[in-house]
Design a protein around this motif. Sequence first.
Motif, PDB file in Angstrom:
ATOM      1  N   VAL A   1       1.459  -7.225   4.862  1.00 50.66           N
ATOM      2  CA  VAL A   1       1.181  -6.051   3.950  1.00 50.66           C
ATOM      3  C   VAL A   1       2.338  -5.118   4.526  1.00 50.66           C
TER       4      VAL A   1
ATOM      5  N   VAL B   1       0.787  -1.142   0.014  1.00 46.93           N
ATOM      6  CA  VAL B   1      -0.199   0.122   0.206  1.00 46.93           C
ATOM      7  C   VAL B   1       0.993   1.335   0.215  1.00 46.93           C
TER       8      VAL B   1
ATOM      9  N   ALA C   1      -6.955   0.499  -2.645  1.00 49.92           N
ATOM     10  CA  ALA C   1      -5.807  -0.114  -2.703  1.00 49.92           C
ATOM     11  C   ALA C   1      -5.166  -1.114  -1.690  1.00 49.92           C
ATOM     12  N   ILE C   2      -6.113  -1.032  -0.191  1.00 53.80           N
ATOM     13  CA  ILE C   2      -5.809  -1.941   0.463  1.00 53.80           C
ATOM     14  C   ILE C   2      -6.487  -3.417  -0.071  1.00 53.80           C
TER      15      ILE C   2
ATOM     16  N   ARG D   1      -6.880  -4.246  -2.717  1.00 53.72           N
ATOM     17  CA  ARG D   1      -6.026  -4.993  -3.761  1.00 53.72           C
ATOM     18  C   ARG D   1      -4.735  -5.671  -3.091  1.00 53.72           C
ATOM     19  N   ALA D   2      -4.336  -4.986  -2.076  1.00 51.73           N
ATOM     20  CA  ALA D   2      -3.100  -5.572  -1.398  1.00 51.73           C
ATOM     21  C   ALA D   2      -3.522  -6.914  -0.692  1.00 51.73           C
TER      22      ALA D   2
ATOM     23  N   PHE E   1      -1.500   5.814  -3.328  1.00 51.79           N
ATOM     24  CA  PHE E   1      -2.505   4.821  -3.891  1.00 51.79           C
ATOM     25  C   PHE E   1      -2.111   3.789  -5.119  1.00 51.79           C
TER      26      PHE E   1
ATOM     27  N   PRO F   1       0.836   5.072   4.394  1.00 51.54           N
ATOM     28  CA  PRO F   1      -0.466   4.954   3.829  1.00 51.54           C
ATOM     29  C   PRO F   1      -1.517   6.382   4.100  1.00 51.54           C
TER      30      PRO F   1
ATOM     31  N   ALA G   1       3.037  -1.130   4.044  1.00 48.69           N
ATOM     32  CA  ALA G   1       2.382   0.015   3.869  1.00 48.69           C
ATOM     33  C   ALA G   1       3.607   1.233   3.800  1.00 48.69           C
TER      34      ALA G   1
ATOM     35  N   GLN H   1      -7.712   4.721  -1.157  1.00 47.53           N
ATOM     36  CA  GLN H   1      -6.815   4.111  -0.464  1.00 47.53           C
ATOM     37  C   GLN H   1      -7.314   2.778   0.153  1.00 47.53           C
ATOM     38  N   ARG H   2      -8.682   2.659   0.217  1.00 40.30           N
ATOM     39  CA  ARG H   2      -9.310   1.466   0.821  1.00 40.30           C
ATOM     40  C   ARG H   2      -9.409   0.506  -0.066  1.00 40.30           C
TER      41      ARG H   2
END
Length: 231
Positions: A162, A89, A150-151, A153-154, A93, A167, A164, A147-148
């Motif tokens: 993970v 992350v 992207a999270i 996706r991570a 983004f 972030p 970051a 950003q959520r």
Amino acid sequence: MAVSLRDVRMIYRSGTRQVLALDDVSVDFPPGTFSAVMGPSGSGKSTLLHCAAGLDRPTGGVVSIAGTPLGDLDETALTRLRRDRVGFVFQAFNLVSSLSAAQNVALPLRLAGRRPAAGEVTAALAAVGLADRARHRPSELSGGEQQRVAIARALITRPAVVFADEPTGALDTRTSRQVLDLLRALVDEHGQTIVMVTHDPVAAAMADRVLLLADGRLAGELTGADAGAIA
Ligand code: ADP
Ligand code: ADP
């Protein structure tokens, strides 16, 4: 151990100049823990994150992810391990603007040559509270929503850890809070392991522990609560 570093040293060479960016750092990131890394600019935070995530190879020492020493892997195997076992992350983004939220979340699976199972992407979006935004493009989402995504996706590959990098660096206080609450919930409810570089004491306060870097060395460790008290 989700991630461990043993005597990790990183020397950057440019011309005749050498920079010792990491000076024999040893640290463990146990499964199900949320760690923050803080320190002044130039203290080695990005280098630590990049080495721990297998994005850069250190000059010396051993980095292991989920028990695999990265030095034993060739580039192909390292790329595969990063793809399958690690989530990223970023501050910016890094979503693909032409793709919907759902398509962005599915991307790591596609890159791994997998077709998402029915409901897999929807479940990942639901986990970050964005089930109703699946068809939206990034430009149609707020910063916190991006950003959520992207999270999600991570997390779609169910990674061991993970990473970051700042972030919340591009988010206002309120949306930062949403993203931090989400990261905390991932650790508390799903046992996710998170390693986060941040300048923000409010973000660090959400972590279980805060590692302090100075001049490429671990200079101390605080609890998240203590780091929050500095804010
Ligand atoms: P931080 O993330 O804490 O700001 P960095 O890990 O980016 O610190 O940098 C640590 C040190 O290594 C700094 O002195 C920085 O200038 C240097 N550095 C980082 N990346 C490189 C590079 N690619 N080439 C040369 N020096 C670098
Ligand atoms: P951030 O604080 O956002 O991580 P940095 O300045 O630490 O930004 O680093 C941004 C990128 O530039 C990193 O990929 C790092 O490796 C590289 N970098 C940092 N310092 C140097 C340097 N002195 N020489 C060359 N590359 C550098």
